[in-house]
Design a protein around this motif. Structure first.
Motif, PDB file in Angstrom:
ATOM      1  N   PHE A 101       0.909  -1.184  -0.327  1.00 34.73           N
ATOM      2  CA  PHE A 101      -0.513  -0.132  -0.071  1.00 34.73           C
ATOM      3  C   PHE A 101       1.003   1.253   0.397  1.00 34.73           C
ATOM      4  CE2 PHE A 101      -3.560  -2.387   2.208  1.00 34.73           C
ATOM      5  CZ  PHE A 101      -4.074  -2.694   1.074  1.00 34.73           C
ATOM      6  N   THR A 102       1.920   1.369   0.496  1.00 37.61           N
ATOM      7  CA  THR A 102       3.085   2.106  -0.148  1.00 37.61           C
ATOM      8  C   THR A 102       4.424   1.721   0.420  1.00 37.61           C
ATOM      9  OG1 THR A 102       3.930   4.146   2.270  1.00 37.61           O
ATOM     10  CG2 THR A 102       3.697   1.516   2.845  1.00 37.61           C
ATOM     11  N   THR A 103       5.430   3.003   0.175  1.00 36.84           N
ATOM     12  CA  THR A 103       6.673   2.456  -0.814  1.00 36.84           C
ATOM     13  C   THR A 103       7.144   3.076  -0.015  1.00 36.84           C
ATOM     14  OG1 THR A 103       6.588   4.000  -1.995  1.00 36.84           O
ATOM     15  CG2 THR A 103       5.844   3.009  -3.276  1.00 36.84           C
ATOM     16  N   MET A 104       7.142   3.083   1.259  1.00 36.06           N
ATOM     17  CA  MET A 104       7.931   3.369   2.429  1.00 36.06           C
ATOM     18  C   MET A 104       9.631   2.490   2.416  1.00 36.06           C
ATOM     19  SD  MET A 104       6.956   3.298   6.334  1.00 36.06           S
ATOM     20  CE  MET A 104       5.000   3.978   5.665  1.00 36.06           C
ATOM     21  N   LYS A 105      10.613   3.569   2.938  1.00 38.55           N
ATOM     22  CA  LYS A 105      12.231   2.686   2.941  1.00 38.55           C
ATOM     23  C   LYS A 105      10.929   1.296   4.496  1.00 38.55           C
ATOM     24  CE  LYS A 105      15.309   5.280   0.896  1.00 38.55           C
ATOM     25  NZ  LYS A 105      16.677   5.640   1.483  1.00 38.55           N
ATOM     26  N   LEU A 106      12.155  -0.182   4.552  1.00 34.93           N
ATOM     27  CA  LEU A 106      11.521  -0.556   5.731  1.00 34.93           C
ATOM     28  C   LEU A 106      12.266   0.326   6.927  1.00 34.93           C
ATOM     29  CD1 LEU A 106      10.601  -3.691   5.778  1.00 34.93           C
ATOM     30  CD2 LEU A 106      13.034  -4.434   5.264  1.00 34.93           C
ATOM     31  N   ALA A 107      13.247   0.572   6.903  1.00 36.26           N
ATOM     32  CA  ALA A 107      14.223   0.869   7.894  1.00 36.26           C
ATOM     33  C   ALA A 107      13.106   2.375   8.616  1.00 36.26           C
ATOM     34  CB  ALA A 107      15.078   2.158   8.063  1.00 36.26           C
ATOM     35  N   TYR A 108      12.371   3.009   7.957  1.00 35.93           N
ATOM     36  CA  TYR A 108      10.985   4.147   8.262  1.00 35.93           C
ATOM     37  C   TYR A 108       9.942   2.563   8.859  1.00 35.93           C
ATOM     38  CZ  TYR A 108      13.409   7.262   5.855  1.00 35.93           C
ATOM     39  OH  TYR A 108      14.053   8.492   4.906  1.00 35.93           O
ATOM     40  N   VAL A 109       9.773   1.759   8.362  1.00 38.24           N
ATOM     41  CA  VAL A 109       8.774   0.762   9.278  1.00 38.24           C
ATOM     42  C   VAL A 109       9.323   0.042  10.565  1.00 38.24           C
ATOM     43  CG1 VAL A 109       7.466  -1.582   8.595  1.00 38.24           C
ATOM     44  CG2 VAL A 109       7.899  -0.025   6.548  1.00 38.24           C
ATOM     45  N   PHE A 110      10.716   0.331  10.841  1.00 43.89           N
ATOM     46  CA  PHE A 110      11.190  -0.650  11.414  1.00 43.89           C
ATOM     47  C   PHE A 110      11.466   0.595  13.559  1.00 43.89           C
ATOM     48  CE2 PHE A 110      11.550  -4.186   9.291  1.00 43.89           C
ATOM     49  CZ  PHE A 110      11.019  -5.478  10.136  1.00 43.89           C
ATOM     50  N   ILE A 111      10.877   2.512  12.492  1.00 43.91           N
ATOM     51  CA  ILE A 111      10.536   2.750  13.562  1.00 43.91           C
ATOM     52  C   ILE A 111      10.149   3.022  14.803  1.00 43.91           C
ATOM     53  CG2 ILE A 111      11.052   5.248  14.013  1.00 43.91           C
ATOM     54  CD1 ILE A 111      11.767   6.482  11.054  1.00 43.91           C
ATOM     55  N   PRO A 112       8.946   2.975  15.000  1.00 44.85           N
ATOM     56  CA  PRO A 112       8.446   2.548  16.158  1.00 44.85           C
ATOM     57  C   PRO A 112       8.822   1.334  17.401  1.00 44.85           C
ATOM     58  CG  PRO A 112       6.641   2.802  14.266  1.00 44.85           C
ATOM     59  CD  PRO A 112       8.239   2.508  13.099  1.00 44.85           C
ATOM     60  N   LEU A 113       8.536  -0.087  16.039  1.00 38.77           N
ATOM     61  CA  LEU A 113       9.679  -0.970  16.923  1.00 38.77           C
ATOM     62  C   LEU A 113      10.649  -0.577  17.397  1.00 38.77           C
ATOM     63  CD1 LEU A 113       9.771  -4.062  17.986  1.00 38.77           C
ATOM     64  CD2 LEU A 113      11.360  -4.075  15.362  1.00 38.77           C
ATOM     65  N   TRP A 114      12.211   0.469  16.875  1.00 38.71           N
ATOM     66  CA  TRP A 114      13.256   0.354  17.658  1.00 38.71           C
ATOM     67  C   TRP A 114      13.167   1.436  18.776  1.00 38.71           C
ATOM     68  CZ3 TRP A 114      15.196   2.294  11.836  1.00 38.71           C
ATOM     69  CH2 TRP A 114      15.328   0.814  11.569  1.00 38.71           C
ATOM     70  N   ALA A 115      11.910   2.806  18.714  1.00 37.36           N
ATOM     71  CA  ALA A 115      11.802   2.978  20.295  1.00 37.36           C
ATOM     72  C   ALA A 115      10.760   2.057  20.951  1.00 37.36           C
ATOM     73  CB  ALA A 115      10.316   4.659  19.074  1.00 37.36           C
ATOM     74  N   LEU A 116      10.040   1.226  21.145  1.00 35.72           N
ATOM     75  CA  LEU A 116       9.484   0.440  21.504  1.00 35.72           C
ATOM     76  C   LEU A 116      10.645  -0.168  21.861  1.00 35.72           C
ATOM     77  CD1 LEU A 116       7.443  -1.272  23.181  1.00 35.72           C
ATOM     78  CD2 LEU A 116       7.194  -2.718  21.673  1.00 35.72           C
ATOM     79  N   LEU A 117      11.374  -0.697  21.535  1.00 34.89           N
ATOM     80  CA  LEU A 117      13.090  -1.561  22.281  1.00 34.89           C
ATOM     81  C   LEU A 117      14.041  -0.368  23.364  1.00 34.89           C
ATOM     82  CD1 LEU A 117      13.670  -4.208  18.974  1.00 34.89           C
ATOM     83  CD2 LEU A 117      13.168  -4.517  21.661  1.00 34.89           C
ATOM     84  N   ILE A 118      13.834   0.235  22.543  1.00 33.58           N
ATOM     85  CA  ILE A 118      14.286   1.707  22.779  1.00 33.58           C
ATOM     86  C   ILE A 118      13.706   2.029  24.652  1.00 33.58           C
ATOM     87  CG2 ILE A 118      16.019   4.047  23.156  1.00 33.58           C
ATOM     88  CD1 ILE A 118      16.519   3.352  20.848  1.00 33.58           C
ATOM     89  N   GLY A 119      13.123   2.535  24.502  1.00 27.91           N
ATOM     90  CA  GLY A 119      11.578   2.296  26.030  1.00 27.91           C
ATOM     91  C   GLY A 119      11.408   1.642  26.644  1.00 27.91           C
ATOM     92  N   GLY A 120      12.215  -0.082  26.069  1.00 28.12           N
ATOM     93  CA  GLY A 120      11.572  -1.228  27.194  1.00 28.12           C
ATOM     94  C   GLY A 120      13.330  -0.727  28.154  1.00 28.12           C
TER      95      GLY A 120
END
Length: 134
Positions: A101-120
Motif C-alpha cells: 500500500f505504501t512505498t516507504m523504506k523498510l527502515a521507516y517501518v521499523f522506527i516504532p519497533l526501535w523506539a519501543l525496544l529503546i524504551g523497554g
C-alpha cells in the motif's frame, strides 16, 4: 471480572497460535489472504489489553481516589499505553509495506519497533539500577 493467571496464559497462547498458523499458511502461499487479515489475532489481543489498561487508568477518576497514592503506578500504566500504541503503529506500517500500500523504506517501518525496544531497555535499566529495594 478478574482473570486468573492460567486464563491469561491460555488466552495469550491461543491468540499466538492462531496468528502463527495464519502466518505459516500465508508464507507457504496456501492462503491468498491480505496481510491485515493475518494480523487480526494480534490486533484482537492488543485491543483486549488496551481496553483493560484504559479501564484501570480510568479508575483513578473515581471520587475518593487520593492522587498522591500510586503516581508511580500511573507512570507505569502510561508507559504501557505508549508501548501498545508503538506496537500497533509498527504492525500497521508492516502490513501496509507487505501489502504494498505504501512505498516507504523498510527502515521507516521499523522506527516504532526501535523506539519501543529503546524504551523497554530504559525502563529495564531504571528498574534495575534506580529502584530502591527493601
Amino acid at each position: 471480572m478478574r482473570m486468573s493467571l492460567a486464563q491469561r496464559v491460555l488466552l495469550t497462547w491461543l491468540f499466538t497460535l492462531l496468528f502463527l498458523i495464519m502466518l505459516v499458511l500465508k508464507l507457504d502461499e496456501k492462503a491468498p489472504w491480505n496481510w491485515f487479515l493475518i494480523f487480526i489475532p494480534v490486533w484482537i489481543f492488543d485491543t483486549i489489553l488496551l481496553v483493560m489498561l484504559i479501564v484501570k487508568m480510568a479508575g483513578r477518576c473515581k471520587s475518593g481516589f487520593d492522587p498522591r497514592n500510586g503516581s508511580q503506578n500511573m507512570k507505569k500504566k502510561v508507559w504501557y499505553l505508549i508501548a501498545m500504541l508503538l506496537k500497533l503503529a509498527f504492525c500497521l506500517a508492516l502490513c501496509a509495506k507487505l501489502q504494498r500500500f505504501t512505498t516507504m523504506k523498510l527502515a521507516y517501518v521499523f522506527i516504532p519497533l526501535w523506539a519501543l525496544l529503546i524504551g523497554g531497555m530504559v525502563e529495564l535499566g531504571y528498574n534495575i539500577f534506580y529502584v530502591q529495594r527493601d
